[in-house]
Design a protein around this motif. Structure first.
Motif, PDB file in Angstrom:
ATOM      1  N   GLU A 199      73.601  33.228  57.253  1.00  0.00           N
ATOM      2  CA  GLU A 199      72.719  34.105  56.475  1.00  0.00           C
ATOM      3  C   GLU A 199      71.310  34.140  57.066  1.00  0.00           C
ATOM      4  N   ILE A 200      70.794  32.973  57.447  1.00  0.00           N
ATOM      5  CA  ILE A 200      69.440  32.906  57.995  1.00  0.00           C
ATOM      6  C   ILE A 200      69.393  33.487  59.405  1.00  0.00           C
ATOM      7  N   VAL A 201      70.412  33.209  60.222  1.00  0.00           N
ATOM      8  CA  VAL A 201      70.454  33.775  61.578  1.00  0.00           C
ATOM      9  C   VAL A 201      70.514  35.295  61.514  1.00  0.00           C
ATOM     10  N   ASP A 202      71.329  35.819  60.597  1.00  0.00           N
ATOM     11  CA  ASP A 202      71.383  37.279  60.433  1.00  0.00           C
ATOM     12  C   ASP A 202      70.006  37.846  60.121  1.00  0.00           C
ATOM     13  N   TYR A 203      69.286  37.153  59.230  1.00  0.00           N
ATOM     14  CA  TYR A 203      67.998  37.673  58.760  1.00  0.00           C
ATOM     15  C   TYR A 203      66.878  37.483  59.793  1.00  0.00           C
ATOM     16  N   LEU A 204      66.765  36.285  60.349  1.00  0.00           N
ATOM     17  CA  LEU A 204      65.632  35.967  61.226  1.00  0.00           C
ATOM     18  C   LEU A 204      65.818  36.450  62.656  1.00  0.00           C
ATOM     19  N   LEU A 205      67.064  36.517  63.122  1.00  0.00           N
ATOM     20  CA  LEU A 205      67.296  36.793  64.541  1.00  0.00           C
ATOM     21  C   LEU A 205      68.088  38.073  64.775  1.00  0.00           C
ATOM     22  N   LEU A 206      69.284  38.143  64.234  1.00  0.00           N
ATOM     23  CA  LEU A 206      70.176  39.244  64.594  1.00  0.00           C
ATOM     24  C   LEU A 206      69.679  40.591  64.094  1.00  0.00           C
ATOM     25  N   SER A 207      68.877  40.588  63.034  1.00  0.00           N
ATOM     26  CA  SER A 207      68.329  41.851  62.543  1.00  0.00           C
ATOM     27  C   SER A 207      67.395  42.503  63.557  1.00  0.00           C
ATOM     28  N   HIS A 208      66.896  41.709  64.531  1.00  0.00           N
ATOM     29  CA  HIS A 208      65.997  42.238  65.565  1.00  0.00           C
ATOM     30  C   HIS A 208      66.747  42.701  66.814  1.00  0.00           C
ATOM     31  N   LEU A 209      68.050  42.446  66.866  1.00  0.00           N
ATOM     32  CA  LEU A 209      68.806  42.782  68.070  1.00  0.00           C
ATOM     33  C   LEU A 209      69.541  44.110  67.889  1.00  0.00           C
ATOM     34  N   PRO A 210      69.397  45.025  68.844  1.00  0.00           N
ATOM     35  CA  PRO A 210      70.089  46.311  68.736  1.00  0.00           C
ATOM     36  C   PRO A 210      71.576  46.164  69.081  1.00  0.00           C
ATOM     37  N   HIS A 211      72.427  46.319  68.075  1.00  0.00           N
ATOM     38  CA  HIS A 211      73.877  46.324  68.294  1.00  0.00           C
ATOM     39  C   HIS A 211      74.342  45.086  69.075  1.00  0.00           C
ATOM     40  N   PHE A 212      74.098  43.909  68.506  1.00  0.00           N
ATOM     41  CA  PHE A 212      74.503  42.684  69.201  1.00  0.00           C
ATOM     42  C   PHE A 212      76.018  42.588  69.289  1.00  0.00           C
ATOM     43  N   GLN A 213      76.472  41.770  70.236  1.00  0.00           N
ATOM     44  CA  GLN A 213      77.894  41.643  70.548  1.00  0.00           C
ATOM     45  C   GLN A 213      78.461  40.360  69.917  1.00  0.00           C
ATOM     46  N   VAL A 252      71.600  24.161  76.853  1.00  0.00           N
ATOM     47  CA  VAL A 252      70.186  24.434  77.134  1.00  0.00           C
ATOM     48  C   VAL A 252      69.645  25.390  76.075  1.00  0.00           C
ATOM     49  N   GLU A 253      68.383  25.207  75.731  1.00  0.00           N
ATOM     50  CA  GLU A 253      67.730  26.093  74.773  1.00  0.00           C
ATOM     51  C   GLU A 253      67.305  27.377  75.464  1.00  0.00           C
ATOM     52  N   ILE A 254      67.500  28.499  74.784  1.00  0.00           N
ATOM     53  CA  ILE A 254      67.060  29.809  75.268  1.00  0.00           C
ATOM     54  C   ILE A 254      65.846  30.225  74.442  1.00  0.00           C
ATOM     55  N   LYS A 255      64.697  30.332  75.088  1.00  0.00           N
ATOM     56  CA  LYS A 255      63.489  30.758  74.397  1.00  0.00           C
ATOM     57  C   LYS A 255      63.578  32.252  74.100  1.00  0.00           C
ATOM     58  N   VAL A 256      63.406  32.621  72.854  1.00  0.00           N
ATOM     59  CA  VAL A 256      63.549  34.030  72.469  1.00  0.00           C
ATOM     60  C   VAL A 256      62.179  34.628  72.174  1.00  0.00           C
ATOM     61  N   PRO A 257      62.008  35.932  72.426  1.00  0.00           N
ATOM     62  CA  PRO A 257      60.704  36.579  72.200  1.00  0.00           C
ATOM     63  C   PRO A 257      60.475  36.924  70.733  1.00  0.00           C
ATOM     64  N   LEU A 258      60.575  35.894  69.897  1.00  0.00           N
ATOM     65  CA  LEU A 258      60.379  36.046  68.457  1.00  0.00           C
ATOM     66  C   LEU A 258      59.630  34.825  67.932  1.00  0.00           C
ATOM     67  N   PRO A 259      59.018  34.909  66.758  1.00  0.00           N
ATOM     68  CA  PRO A 259      58.406  33.703  66.167  1.00  0.00           C
ATOM     69  C   PRO A 259      59.444  32.600  65.989  1.00  0.00           C
ATOM     70  N   THR A 260      58.958  31.381  65.824  1.00  0.00           N
ATOM     71  CA  THR A 260      59.847  30.239  65.617  1.00  0.00           C
ATOM     72  C   THR A 260      60.831  30.522  64.478  1.00  0.00           C
ATOM     73  N   LEU A 261      62.094  30.251  64.740  1.00  0.00           N
ATOM     74  CA  LEU A 261      63.133  30.492  63.741  1.00  0.00           C
ATOM     75  C   LEU A 261      63.198  29.285  62.806  1.00  0.00           C
ATOM     76  N   SER A 262      62.461  29.364  61.720  1.00  0.00           N
ATOM     77  CA  SER A 262      62.365  28.231  60.795  1.00  0.00           C
ATOM     78  C   SER A 262      62.932  28.627  59.438  1.00  0.00           C
ATOM     79  N   ARG A 263      63.589  27.694  58.795  1.00  0.00           N
ATOM     80  CA  ARG A 263      64.148  27.948  57.469  1.00  0.00           C
ATOM     81  C   ARG A 263      63.866  26.773  56.551  1.00  0.00           C
TER      82      ARG A 263
END
Length: 288
Positions: A199-213, A252-263
């Motif tokens: 639920e949190i990944v959908d909201y904080l991360l995947l909502s910013h990705l265009p048509h993720f796979q 390995v961690e992948i740094k993403v171009p988004l604010p820290t994903l905190s919940r």
């Protein structure tokens, strides 16, 4: 009105078992005594608590209204009996998988050192399982990885948790700057719907990705870690879950171009749940 605890106990047992016969076996009473106690309770309340369907008793709206209050009365009676005993009864916990598998073991080990004689029962599932168990009074306290939206549930912030995107060391993502487009093009391995992490990944991360796979949905974090390690895709989980693998370099961690994903992680209990002495002590322990 002279409602007795025995009548309340009979009512709750009949509700759980669906018949006076099975309730009488559980309570070590005669069937006629169970039927009489239930009839007396309904007579005093002036309503029927069950619909009679053949030989079965099916709880109706009056019974559903009474049930949480009846459970609360019985729990308070137990609390009174145990008030001056060292053993205050088992605390029933239900935690979502990240919390139950990665956060609670250390905390419960410390609890056991401080209170070696106090019993504690722990179940682990996804966040929706926890919410359902708390709503049905099957457990005393729930620990979940996202907010709870039910009006009957009291939800209190507990801990902060950071989520990280991760991959196998040879991931193609490391060969160029990471963008939202490159993240969307990568195959994702995610927790199942109903999971607080999902639920949190959908909201904080995947909502910013265009048509993720979406490549895979898996029911536990260990399976996701192994799938990612074998190059089947990338994922996002709590840093606590993959800390050991990040340290050894197997992930390995992948740094993403988004604010820290905190919940925020939450403690939940039913609004009508009686907070016993033992449960209150455990809640204080959680806060510390």
């Amino acid at each position: 009105m002279h409602i007795t605890l025995r009548q309340i106990e009979v009512f709750t047992e009949v509700l759980k078992s669906g018949s006076t016969t099975q309730a009488s076996q559980q309570l070590a009473l005669s069937q006629s005594a169970v039927s009489a106690a239930l009839a007396d309770l309904e007579g005093q309340l002036g309503v029927q608590l069950f619909d009679r369907v053949g030989k079965r008793l099916v709880v109706n709206e009056h019974g559903r209204l009474l049930y949480p209050r009846a459970v609360g009365l019985l729990e308070q009676a137990i609390d009174i009996e145990q008030l001056f005993r060292e053993d205050n009864g088992a605390i029933r916990l239900y935690a979502s998988s990240t919390i139950g598998n990665y956060l609670l073991p250390g905390m419960l080990a410390a609890w056991r050192r401080d209170y070696p004689q106090l019993p504690l029962e722990l179940s682990v599932g996804n966040s929706q399982d926890v919410i359902n168990a708390v709503a049905d009074f099957r457990v005393d306290l729930g620990l979940i990885e996202g907010p709870c939206h039910l009006s009957d549930i009291i939800s209190e912030p507990w801990l902060q948790d950071e989520l990280v995107v991760f991959a196998a060391p040879d991931t193609p993502l490391r060969q160029q700057p990471v963008t939202l487009e490159s993240l969307a093009a990568a195959p994702w391995i995610l927790r199942e719907h109903g999971s607080g992490t999902r639920e949190i990944v959908d909201y904080l991360l995947l909502s910013h990705l265009p048509h993720f796979q979406l490549a895979l949905e898996l029911g536990n974090s260990e399976a996701i870690k192994h799938a990612v390690r074998h190059g089947m895709g990338i994922s996002c989980l709590s840093r606590r879950v993959i800390a050991e693998q990040l340290e050894t370099g197997s992930l390995v961690e992948i740094k993403v171009p988004l604010p820290t994903l905190s919940r925020t992680l939450y403690r939940i209990h039913h609004r009508q749940k009686h907070i016993s002495k033992a449960l209150s002590r455990f809640l204080s322990y959680c806060r510390e």
